[in-house]
Design a protein around this motif. Sequence first.
Motif, mmCIF file in Angstrom:
data_model
loop_
_atom_site.group_PDB
_atom_site.id
_atom_site.type_symbol
_atom_site.label_atom_id
_atom_site.label_comp_id
_atom_site.label_asym_id
_atom_site.label_seq_id
_atom_site.Cartn_x
_atom_site.Cartn_y
_atom_site.Cartn_z
ATOM 1 N N ASN A 83 1.046 -1.260 0.135
ATOM 2 C CA ASN A 83 0.084 0.274 -0.040
ATOM 3 C C ASN A 83 0.772 1.073 -0.253
ATOM 4 N N CYS A 86 -3.684 8.352 -2.390
ATOM 5 C CA CYS A 86 -4.330 8.503 -1.244
ATOM 6 C C CYS A 86 -5.643 7.125 -1.580
ATOM 7 N N ARG A 120 -4.521 4.357 -1.659
ATOM 8 C CA ARG A 120 -4.709 2.741 -0.381
ATOM 9 C C ARG A 120 -5.867 3.590 -0.083
ATOM 10 N N ALA A 121 -6.867 4.331 0.006
ATOM 11 C CA ALA A 121 -8.434 3.817 0.316
ATOM 12 C C ALA A 121 -8.645 2.425 0.150
ATOM 13 N N PHE A 168 -6.665 5.813 17.374
ATOM 14 C CA PHE A 168 -5.989 7.771 16.902
ATOM 15 C C PHE A 168 -5.905 7.229 19.245
ATOM 16 N N VAL A 196 -11.984 10.866 4.411
ATOM 17 C CA VAL A 196 -11.040 10.456 2.806
ATOM 18 C C VAL A 196 -12.387 10.458 1.768
ATOM 19 N N ALA A 237 -2.500 6.654 9.587
ATOM 20 C CA ALA A 237 -3.873 7.215 9.088
ATOM 21 C C ALA A 237 -3.372 7.536 7.590
ATOM 22 N N GLN A 238 -2.095 7.091 7.003
ATOM 23 C CA GLN A 238 -2.199 6.992 5.721
ATOM 24 C C GLN A 238 -2.591 5.628 5.563
ATOM 25 N N ALA A 239 -2.382 4.899 5.792
ATOM 26 C CA ALA A 239 -3.198 3.331 5.474
ATOM 27 C C ALA A 239 -4.386 3.307 5.065
ATOM 28 N N LEU A 240 -4.998 4.629 6.224
ATOM 29 C CA LEU A 240 -5.876 4.879 5.888
ATOM 30 C C LEU A 240 -6.563 5.731 4.539
ATOM 31 N N GLY A 241 -6.032 5.916 4.084
ATOM 32 C CA GLY A 241 -5.996 7.074 2.800
ATOM 33 C C GLY A 241 -5.967 8.214 3.112
ATOM 34 N N MET A 242 -5.134 9.106 4.289
ATOM 35 C CA MET A 242 -5.632 10.469 5.226
ATOM 36 C C MET A 242 -4.561 11.065 4.180
ATOM 37 N N ARG A 243 -5.149 12.086 3.242
ATOM 38 C CA ARG A 243 -3.751 13.337 3.159
ATOM 39 C C ARG A 243 -3.389 13.616 4.336
#
Lengths: 264, 327
Positions: free
Chosen positions: A62, A97, A100-101, A113, A129, B190-196
């Motif tokens: 990814n 991104c 990756r989503a 988080f 996103v 966060a990256q893995a979730l596609g966040m910019r």
Amino acid sequence: MTSTSPSTTGTAAPVVEAVGVHKSFGSLEVLRGIDMQVAEGEVVCIIGPSGSGKSTFLRCINHLERINAGLLSVHGQLVGHRLVGEKLYELKDKDICTRRAEIGMVFQQFNLFPHMTVLQNIIEAPVGVKGENKKVVTARAMELLGRVGLADKRNAYPRHLSGGQQQRVAIARALAMQPRLMLFDEPTSALDPEMVGEVLAVMKDLAREGMTMVVVTHEMGFAREVADRVVFMDEGRIAEQGTPHELMSNPTHPRTRAFLDSVL
Amino acid sequence: MTTRAPAHPVGVGGQTLKVVRLKHPGRWIASAVALVLAAMLVNTLITNKNFQWDVVAKYFTSKSVLSGLGRTLELTALAMLIGIVLGVVLALMRLSGSPVLKSIAGLYVWVFRGTPLLVQLILLYNISALYPKLSLGIPFGPEFVSGNVNTIITPYVVALAALALNEAAFMSEIIRGGILSVEPGQVEAAQALGMRRNRITRRVVLPQAMRFIIPPTGNQVISMLKATSLVSVIALPELLYSTQVIYTRTYQTIPLLIVATLWYLIVTSVLMVGQGFLERRYSRGSRSSGATIQGPTMLRRLTGLNWRSARTAVADPPPLTPEGRSR
Ligand SMILES: Nc1ncnc2c1ncn2[C@@H]1O[C@H](COP(=O)(O)OP(=O)(O)O)[C@@H](O)[C@H]1O
Ligand SMILES: [Mg+2]
């Protein structure tokens, strides 16, 4: 050296296709030519000694790491690049991104988080996103929390949960993005032994529902029960692969045998 | 460490033994000496006529003192605001991948942290000697507007600029430290979730970095309030200078300096209470235990007085630790 993967069924393009993937950190060559295909709905377990490059390969899929040579594609699209004619163009942050989503990833350390509640953790990316409706996502999040057995924990902060509960939330968070591929990097290695089972149970359910999964794990019981194929990695290469039964009862490579002796 | 006596006398073989508490004669003597000194201080404050408390009372809420106080507060707020914004920019520059941006920001921090604020202030005040004319235009190209430096750069602008530029250097270090304290796994998740990238900074990194940024920033605000008194050297009528203006006229130096002192003390006290509140708020979600944090009471916060701590060694709350690191 690398045995060929069992050919994928039918004409469907493989979900993951790696051809001669190399990755170095400075002078350290971590991946030395990985060839692998993962078909739709297949569950592939990657095993191997520490430092053999399992995490790095997963992170390449990814694009958390950039590969140095070879071709790597997911759902027929190159990871991190676009092929136009004879040239590979690096993708913009935005396009990386977007791709990756579509891939879910679960980490050894959960990485929830800490400043968000369980529910906020799960809806953050679908709303932020993909721009989905918050109500719709919340309903989906609650359904997912029910599936992982944590519906009553929606308003808890991660620090109030046990490791096993945190990892189940992390799986729900990844699933909330409705990924077509799930990557697991030693999801039970940081857990107390009594919590391993509850996380593996969630993963087994997921596999039964037909999710395509690549799982780095040392849980041989899980691999034997769920995996369609087990891949043994050693020093940045795939040393051996096969069905769980083939690999575990009759390993051909001496390193595989030594490794299996150490974990079984 | 605790010297608290056991709740029940220790029993040995059915026999009850009396516990003789350890005596601390040194501590008693030191306390007595300190009490005597404190009494002497209170006595002189009341009896020494030179303090002129009536003059203090007369000027405490006088118009010029209050306007000086207003300017002090305004300078503090504006300089902090600009300092924080510039500090964020500098911190992001230092954390960026560009060696040019990195070294420019590093150089800035080096210069502004490595020289006294007073020197920076006076240098900036005399900038017209260096650049008599100021103009707006294309670098190395034509000018559109130009003007005399001394009409544009008033003492107020100099004061604000010096305080803000200096603050930016310190804030950038605080902010950078805060950002670096956030676990790398958080960004990866966060990256893995596609966040910019921007969203990751805004939603994941900065809220977590806040826990490390807020407490030292509170200290910075308090230091800033006190540092504004330096701009009295360029005759800007903030709190200290407004009292100086009065006492150079009336020769009531001590009472007027007491007026300034009391005002500084009042404002810093209020700020300290606010800082405690913010610290507690931003530690939400960060504790590994579910216990609520007992913040020190206002009086204890301000004075360091803690009656119980002398006997039972109640520890201060442990420093904030990021989630996961405390495990
Ligand atoms: N970001 C990095 N920088 C430098 N070396 C790294 C980095 N990530 C991993 N490595 C090195 O790559 C090798 C393989 O790591 P990894 O893929 O994590 O192995 P595994 O997951 O199989 O234990 C290790 O020697 C590790 O130290
Ligand atoms: Mg690993």
